[in-house]
Design a protein around this motif. Structure first.
Motif, PDB file in Angstrom:
ATOM      1  N   MET A  56       0.832  -1.200   0.000  1.00 39.52           N
ATOM      2  CA  MET A  56       0.000   0.000   0.000  1.00 39.52           C
ATOM      3  C   MET A  56       0.872   1.258   0.000  1.00 39.52           C
ATOM      4  O   MET A  56       0.574   2.229  -0.696  1.00 39.52           O
ATOM      5  N   TRP A  57       1.964   1.238   0.760  1.00 36.62           N
ATOM      6  CA  TRP A  57       2.893   2.372   0.741  1.00 36.62           C
ATOM      7  C   TRP A  57       3.470   2.551  -0.661  1.00 36.62           C
ATOM      8  O   TRP A  57       3.544   3.669  -1.178  1.00 36.62           O
ATOM      9  N   LEU A  58       3.900   1.445  -1.278  1.00 38.71           N
ATOM     10  CA  LEU A  58       4.497   1.518  -2.604  1.00 38.71           C
ATOM     11  C   LEU A  58       3.517   2.091  -3.623  1.00 38.71           C
ATOM     12  O   LEU A  58       3.909   2.828  -4.536  1.00 38.71           O
ATOM     13  N   ASN A  59       2.234   1.760  -3.479  1.00 39.01           N
ATOM     14  CA  ASN A  59       1.208   2.215  -4.419  1.00 39.01           C
ATOM     15  C   ASN A  59       0.836   3.682  -4.235  1.00 39.01           C
ATOM     16  O   ASN A  59       0.107   4.227  -5.058  1.00 39.01           O
ATOM     17  N   GLY A  60       1.306   4.290  -3.168  1.00 34.97           N
ATOM     18  CA  GLY A  60       0.956   5.688  -2.933  1.00 34.97           C
ATOM     19  C   GLY A  60      -0.467   5.872  -2.452  1.00 34.97           C
ATOM     20  O   GLY A  60      -1.070   6.941  -2.656  1.00 34.97           O
ATOM     21  N   TYR A  61      -1.033   4.837  -1.805  1.00 36.83           N
ATOM     22  CA  TYR A  61      -2.367   4.979  -1.230  1.00 36.83           C
ATOM     23  C   TYR A  61      -2.331   6.022  -0.106  1.00 36.83           C
ATOM     24  O   TYR A  61      -1.268   6.369   0.415  1.00 36.83           O
ATOM     25  N   VAL A  62      -3.500   6.490   0.288  1.00 39.54           N
ATOM     26  CA  VAL A  62      -3.596   7.600   1.238  1.00 39.54           C
ATOM     27  C   VAL A  62      -3.884   7.050   2.633  1.00 39.54           C
ATOM     28  O   VAL A  62      -4.889   6.360   2.842  1.00 39.54           O
ATOM     29  N   ALA A  63      -2.997   7.353   3.565  1.00 41.44           N
ATOM     30  CA  ALA A  63      -3.137   6.869   4.939  1.00 41.44           C
ATOM     31  C   ALA A  63      -3.864   7.894   5.802  1.00 41.44           C
ATOM     32  O   ALA A  63      -3.723   9.109   5.613  1.00 41.44           O
ATOM     33  N   LEU A  64      -4.626   7.388   6.765  1.00 44.87           N
ATOM     34  CA  LEU A  64      -5.384   8.246   7.675  1.00 44.87           C
ATOM     35  C   LEU A  64      -5.338   7.662   9.082  1.00 44.87           C
ATOM     36  O   LEU A  64      -5.633   6.477   9.275  1.00 44.87           O
ATOM     37  N   ARG A  65      -4.963   8.494  10.048  1.00 44.01           N
ATOM     38  CA  ARG A  65      -5.042   8.103  11.449  1.00 44.01           C
ATOM     39  C   ARG A  65      -6.340   8.674  12.014  1.00 44.01           C
ATOM     40  O   ARG A  65      -6.505   9.888  12.109  1.00 44.01           O
ATOM     41  N   ARG A  66      -7.240   7.817  12.356  1.00 40.37           N
ATOM     42  CA  ARG A  66      -8.563   8.264  12.803  1.00 40.37           C
ATOM     43  C   ARG A  66      -8.465   9.125  14.058  1.00 40.37           C
ATOM     44  O   ARG A  66      -7.740   8.795  14.996  1.00 40.37           O
ATOM     45  N   GLY A  67      -9.209  10.231  14.046  1.00 38.77           N
ATOM     46  CA  GLY A  67      -9.263  11.104  15.207  1.00 38.77           C
ATOM     47  C   GLY A  67      -8.039  11.976  15.401  1.00 38.77           C
ATOM     48  O   GLY A  67      -7.953  12.711  16.389  1.00 38.77           O
ATOM     49  N   HIS A  68      -7.079  11.919  14.478  1.00 38.70           N
ATOM     50  CA  HIS A  68      -5.837  12.698  14.585  1.00 38.70           C
ATOM     51  C   HIS A  68      -5.921  13.844  13.587  1.00 38.70           C
ATOM     52  O   HIS A  68      -5.853  13.640  12.376  1.00 38.70           O
ATOM     53  N   LEU A  69      -6.062  15.050  14.076  1.00 35.51           N
ATOM     54  CA  LEU A  69      -6.349  16.203  13.229  1.00 35.51           C
ATOM     55  C   LEU A  69      -5.262  16.432  12.185  1.00 35.51           C
ATOM     56  O   LEU A  69      -5.554  16.693  11.013  1.00 35.51           O
ATOM     57  N   ALA A  70      -3.992  16.344  12.586  1.00 38.69           N
ATOM     58  CA  ALA A  70      -2.906  16.577  11.631  1.00 38.69           C
ATOM     59  C   ALA A  70      -2.930  15.532  10.525  1.00 38.69           C
ATOM     60  O   ALA A  70      -2.706  15.847   9.350  1.00 38.69           O
ATOM     61  N   SER A  71      -3.221  14.284  10.871  1.00 37.29           N
ATOM     62  CA  SER A  71      -3.284  13.222   9.871  1.00 37.29           C
ATOM     63  C   SER A  71      -4.460  13.450   8.919  1.00 37.29           C
ATOM     64  O   SER A  71      -4.338  13.231   7.709  1.00 37.29           O
ATOM     65  N   ILE A  72      -5.575  13.899   9.452  1.00 37.29           N
ATOM     66  CA  ILE A  72      -6.743  14.169   8.617  1.00 37.29           C
ATOM     67  C   ILE A  72      -6.433  15.282   7.619  1.00 37.29           C
ATOM     68  O   ILE A  72      -6.781  15.198   6.436  1.00 37.29           O
ATOM     69  N   ARG A  73      -5.746  16.309   8.083  1.00 35.60           N
ATOM     70  CA  ARG A  73      -5.391  17.417   7.187  1.00 35.60           C
ATOM     71  C   ARG A  73      -4.432  16.955   6.097  1.00 35.60           C
ATOM     72  O   ARG A  73      -4.594  17.331   4.929  1.00 35.60           O
ATOM     73  N   ARG A  74      -3.453  16.125   6.456  1.00 32.17           N
ATOM     74  CA  ARG A  74      -2.531  15.586   5.447  1.00 32.17           C
ATOM     75  C   ARG A  74      -3.272  14.731   4.440  1.00 32.17           C
ATOM     76  O   ARG A  74      -3.007  14.796   3.229  1.00 32.17           O
ATOM     77  N   MET A  75      -4.194  13.919   4.929  1.00 35.56           N
ATOM     78  CA  MET A  75      -4.986  13.076   4.041  1.00 35.56           C
ATOM     79  C   MET A  75      -5.791  13.912   3.065  1.00 35.56           C
ATOM     80  O   MET A  75      -5.843  13.622   1.861  1.00 35.56           O
ATOM     81  N   LEU A  76      -6.414  14.971   3.539  1.00 37.71           N
ATOM     82  CA  LEU A  76      -7.234  15.816   2.682  1.00 37.71           C
ATOM     83  C   LEU A  76      -6.386  16.531   1.634  1.00 37.71           C
ATOM     84  O   LEU A  76      -6.774  16.618   0.468  1.00 37.71           O
ATOM     85  N   ARG A  77      -5.210  17.026   2.046  1.00 40.68           N
ATOM     86  CA  ARG A  77      -4.337  17.724   1.087  1.00 40.68           C
ATOM     87  C   ARG A  77      -3.845  16.765   0.010  1.00 40.68           C
ATOM     88  O   ARG A  77      -3.870  17.089  -1.190  1.00 40.68           O
ATOM     89  N   LYS A  78      -3.378  15.583   0.417  1.00 38.64           N
ATOM     90  CA  LYS A  78      -2.882  14.616  -0.562  1.00 38.64           C
ATOM     91  C   LYS A  78      -4.002  14.151  -1.481  1.00 38.64           C
ATOM     92  O   LYS A  78      -3.823  14.042  -2.701  1.00 38.64           O
ATOM     93  N   SER A  79      -5.171  13.894  -0.914  1.00 36.98           N
ATOM     94  CA  SER A  79      -6.297  13.429  -1.717  1.00 36.98           C
ATOM     95  C   SER A  79      -6.704  14.469  -2.744  1.00 36.98           C
ATOM     96  O   SER A  79      -6.969  14.147  -3.911  1.00 36.98           O
TER      97      SER A  79
END
Length: 261
Positions: free
Chosen positions: A135-158
């Motif tokens: 999944m890392w190699l494929n560049g899939y988008v990771a999300l840590r539930r309930g973690h605001l910084a992770s959610i923001r990174r996920m939204l920007r990458k997506s």
């Protein structure tokens, strides 16, 4: 049309294997899955090394991963995936696929559509040996539930991926349904679609809960169904992400009822 529950429709899908056959099937299936995950990761790693520098969207690796994941269901004896609605995808590139979530097997069913997509998934899945590393190699988008910084990174990458013409795939329920019926949808995927101006494409899956029920590990080989619905443009909900979420859920619920009727 009145709703048909999963319990009412499950009797229409029956495995051709008896108890002894199912025991033997599982005795062979799980070792095969674990062994091939390790074996098939090696070509994925080689493919990544050969293509990453000129294929930033990982299209070659994702195609390989799709066949890798799909074959556990599409090629499995007594199982398979029936796909309807491919005609709805003509002219669609960047979009968000949203899928109802009944079972761990839903991922294999989506792979069985052979669509070009990247998953948005909880970060814990990325640490699973071989599959998670891929999944890392494929560049899939990771999300840590309930973690605001992770959610923001996920939204920007997506958003970057969507604006670049890539397609994402999301389980808007966030977790598996306990009874096969749709549970409330989170808003994130629909907010992204409205912000990036891309359509939502619903994928309605049915039958997977009977293949691997929630909280159980026994495989029951069956043919499952995936219906691809017509894209829903944010403009159909006046660009409002909540209205887009509710409209998508309504259409998916109606299709699920039709599939079971």
């Amino acid at each position: 049309m009145s709703a048909v529950t999963y319990a009412e429709s499950r009797g229409r899908r029956r495995s051709r294997l008896g108890p002894l056959g199912l025991f033997a099937y599982n005795l062979l299936y799980w070792p095969y899955l674990m062994a091939t995950c390790a074996i098939l990761f090696v070509p994925a790693l080689v493919l990544f090394a050969l293509t990453a520098w000129w294929d930033p969207k990982r299209r070659w690796l994702r195609r390989y991963t799709t066949y890798w994941g799909a074959h556990y269901l599409t090629w499995a004896p007594f199982a398979g995936v029936r796909v309807q609605g491919r005609e709805h995808l003509r002219g669609v590139s960047g979009c968000i696929y949203v899928v109802n979530h009944q079972s761990m097997c839903d991922i294999l069913a989506v792979y069985g559509t052979y669509l070009d997509l990247a998953w948005v998934s909880k970060v814990e899945n990325f640490y699973a040996p071989f599959l998670g590393w891929n999944m890392w190699l494929n560049g899939y988008v990771a999300l840590r539930r309930g973690h605001l910084a992770s959610i923001r990174r996920m939204l920007r990458k997506s958003e970057r991926m969507l604006r670049g013409g890539q397609a994402l795939c999301v389980f808007p329920e966030g977790t598996r349904s306990p009874d096969g019926q749709l549970i409330p949808f989170y808003r994130g995927a629909f907010w992204l679609a409205a912000r990036a101006g891309v359509p939502i494409v619903p994928l309605v899956v049915d039958g997977t809960q009977e293949v691997i029920p929630k909280h159980r590990a026994r495989i029951v080989p069956l043919v499952v169904d995936v219906h691809i619905l017509a894209p829903i443009q944010p403009s159909e909900a006046n660009g409002d992400s909540r209205a887009l979420r509710d409209l998508t859920r309504q259409r998916m619920a109606e299709e699920l009822a039709r599939m079971r009727a």
